[in-house]
Design a protein around this motif. Sequence first.
Motif, mmCIF file in Angstrom:
data_model
loop_
_atom_site.group_PDB
_atom_site.id
_atom_site.type_symbol
_atom_site.label_atom_id
_atom_site.label_comp_id
_atom_site.label_asym_id
_atom_site.label_seq_id
_atom_site.Cartn_x
_atom_site.Cartn_y
_atom_site.Cartn_z
ATOM 1 N N ALA A 100 69.090 37.233 7.409
ATOM 2 C CA ALA A 100 69.451 36.044 8.167
ATOM 3 C C ALA A 100 68.393 35.652 9.349
ATOM 4 C CB ALA A 100 70.799 36.392 9.035
ATOM 5 N N ALA A 101 67.835 36.634 9.876
ATOM 6 C CA ALA A 101 66.726 36.516 10.824
ATOM 7 C C ALA A 101 65.436 35.620 10.028
ATOM 8 C CB ALA A 101 66.312 37.857 11.268
ATOM 9 N N TRP A 102 65.237 36.222 8.927
ATOM 10 C CA TRP A 102 64.094 35.477 8.349
ATOM 11 C C TRP A 102 64.345 34.028 7.990
ATOM 12 C CZ3 TRP A 102 59.472 36.274 8.888
ATOM 13 C CH2 TRP A 102 58.790 37.338 9.114
ATOM 14 N N THR A 103 65.652 33.953 7.539
ATOM 15 C CA THR A 103 66.217 32.534 7.215
ATOM 16 C C THR A 103 66.093 31.727 8.512
ATOM 17 O OG1 THR A 103 67.623 33.357 5.740
ATOM 18 C CG2 THR A 103 68.085 31.137 6.514
ATOM 19 N N CYS A 104 66.468 32.345 9.580
ATOM 20 C CA CYS A 104 66.152 31.366 10.899
ATOM 21 C C CYS A 104 64.724 31.362 11.252
ATOM 22 C CB CYS A 104 67.088 32.229 11.894
ATOM 23 S SG CYS A 104 68.727 32.088 11.863
ATOM 24 N N VAL A 105 63.956 32.082 10.997
ATOM 25 C CA VAL A 105 62.349 31.906 11.112
ATOM 26 C C VAL A 105 61.997 30.831 10.473
ATOM 27 C CG1 VAL A 105 60.318 33.080 10.888
ATOM 28 C CG2 VAL A 105 61.878 34.197 12.091
ATOM 29 N N TRP A 106 62.475 30.772 9.055
ATOM 30 C CA TRP A 106 62.033 29.898 7.972
ATOM 31 C C TRP A 106 62.402 28.376 8.431
ATOM 32 C CZ3 TRP A 106 58.230 29.658 4.490
ATOM 33 C CH2 TRP A 106 58.494 28.646 3.565
ATOM 34 N N ALA A 107 63.751 28.281 8.890
ATOM 35 C CA ALA A 107 64.271 27.127 9.349
ATOM 36 C C ALA A 107 63.425 26.706 10.891
ATOM 37 C CB ALA A 107 65.828 27.301 9.888
ATOM 38 N N THR A 108 63.078 27.441 11.507
ATOM 39 C CA THR A 108 62.318 27.025 12.985
ATOM 40 C C THR A 108 60.885 26.682 12.320
ATOM 41 O OG1 THR A 108 63.441 28.735 13.882
ATOM 42 C CG2 THR A 108 61.346 28.118 14.721
ATOM 43 N N ALA A 109 60.427 27.212 11.425
ATOM 44 C CA ALA A 109 58.968 26.701 11.035
ATOM 45 C C ALA A 109 59.193 25.341 10.303
ATOM 46 C CB ALA A 109 58.315 27.581 9.967
ATOM 47 N N PHE A 110 60.389 25.025 9.601
ATOM 48 C CA PHE A 110 60.424 23.574 9.153
ATOM 49 C C PHE A 110 60.675 22.711 10.326
ATOM 50 C CE2 PHE A 110 60.927 25.162 4.818
ATOM 51 C CZ PHE A 110 60.482 24.101 3.925
ATOM 52 N N LEU A 111 61.667 23.164 11.302
ATOM 53 C CA LEU A 111 61.798 22.109 12.277
ATOM 54 C C LEU A 111 60.662 21.910 13.116
ATOM 55 C CD1 LEU A 111 65.280 23.790 13.648
ATOM 56 C CD2 LEU A 111 64.803 21.431 12.485
ATOM 57 N N VAL A 112 59.789 22.816 13.207
ATOM 58 C CA VAL A 112 58.434 22.720 14.161
ATOM 59 C C VAL A 112 57.759 21.668 13.413
ATOM 60 C CG1 VAL A 112 56.537 23.725 14.815
ATOM 61 C CG2 VAL A 112 58.515 24.784 15.511
ATOM 62 N N LEU A 113 57.430 22.028 12.031
ATOM 63 C CA LEU A 113 56.670 21.044 10.952
ATOM 64 C C LEU A 113 57.320 19.519 11.214
ATOM 65 C CD1 LEU A 113 54.174 20.699 8.885
ATOM 66 C CD2 LEU A 113 56.183 21.225 7.442
ATOM 67 N N MET A 114 58.638 19.613 11.408
ATOM 68 C CA MET A 114 59.049 18.137 11.082
ATOM 69 C C MET A 114 59.068 17.561 12.672
ATOM 70 S SD MET A 114 62.764 19.157 9.246
ATOM 71 C CE MET A 114 63.644 17.855 9.853
ATOM 72 N N ALA A 115 58.696 18.260 13.810
ATOM 73 C CA ALA A 115 58.885 17.736 15.224
ATOM 74 C C ALA A 115 57.379 17.251 15.192
ATOM 75 C CB ALA A 115 59.094 18.826 16.154
ATOM 76 N N VAL A 116 56.321 17.959 14.749
ATOM 77 C CA VAL A 116 54.966 17.867 14.956
ATOM 78 C C VAL A 116 54.625 16.311 13.934
ATOM 79 C CG1 VAL A 116 52.515 18.735 14.296
ATOM 80 C CG2 VAL A 116 54.358 20.215 15.106
ATOM 81 N N THR A 117 55.032 16.275 12.791
ATOM 82 C CA THR A 117 54.983 15.239 12.156
ATOM 83 C C THR A 117 55.704 13.947 12.397
ATOM 84 O OG1 THR A 117 56.330 15.824 10.346
ATOM 85 C CG2 THR A 117 54.006 16.650 10.123
ATOM 86 N N ASN A 118 56.619 14.109 13.170
ATOM 87 C CA ASN A 118 57.477 13.015 13.998
ATOM 88 C C ASN A 118 58.233 12.543 12.671
ATOM 89 O OD1 ASN A 118 58.575 11.699 15.873
ATOM 90 N ND2 ASN A 118 57.211 9.881 15.828
ATOM 91 N N ILE A 119 58.884 13.225 11.825
ATOM 92 C CA ILE A 119 59.591 12.844 10.731
ATOM 93 C C ILE A 119 60.876 12.180 10.906
ATOM 94 C CG2 ILE A 119 61.121 14.890 10.270
ATOM 95 C CD1 ILE A 119 59.954 14.742 7.262
ATOM 96 N N CYS A 120 61.486 12.034 12.144
ATOM 97 C CA CYS A 120 62.438 11.421 12.761
ATOM 98 C C CYS A 120 62.362 9.944 12.409
ATOM 99 C CB CYS A 120 62.942 11.873 13.902
ATOM 100 S SG CYS A 120 61.768 11.370 15.427
#
Length: 177
Positions: A100-120
């Motif tokens: 569960a911890a590594w899944t959350c780390v992986w999700a955090t990496a995706f969220l940071v990538l999405m925020a940096v690329t302004n995918i919204c």
Amino acid sequence: WREVMRDRGRALTRIVAASVYIFLASAIPAIAFGEQLKVETKGKMTMYQTLLSTGMCGVIQSLAGGQPLLIVGVAEPIVIIYHFMDEYCTRTGTDFTAWAAWTCVWATAFLVLMAVTNICNGIKWFTRFCGETFGMLIAVLFLQQAITGLVSEWDTGFFGDFFVPKYWRTLNGTFGL
């Protein structure tokens, strides 16, 4: 100066009211879903972890995101994901907490990538149908959990170390209606 103090009092009242509302809107679902997580993960995640993570996410979001009055917390799809993760870990002998911890780390990496690329900005390609479909999924999941919980009120014959009489189960299930 009386008017200034009166206006400050009104402003303070509004701030306290909004803060209490946001606190309760975040804490109550954390308690409810925390108890459901306790059942679904067989005690590996409980209300305490859910409250702690909700509080930590709220503080981090308010400091880093600049949105101090944001409702954060878990929802039914998260409970379902953790339930399936627990089943997978039980089946394969994997440590659930580490998984569960590594899944959350992986999700955090995706969220940071999405925020940096302004995918919204890609939201313009989606219609309201997508949002309404997800809302329908949430509603169906809540109904399913409500019916499952209601049926389980009649099925439970044991509570702790002693047997619960049938009349008490019937009363408990009827009260649940």
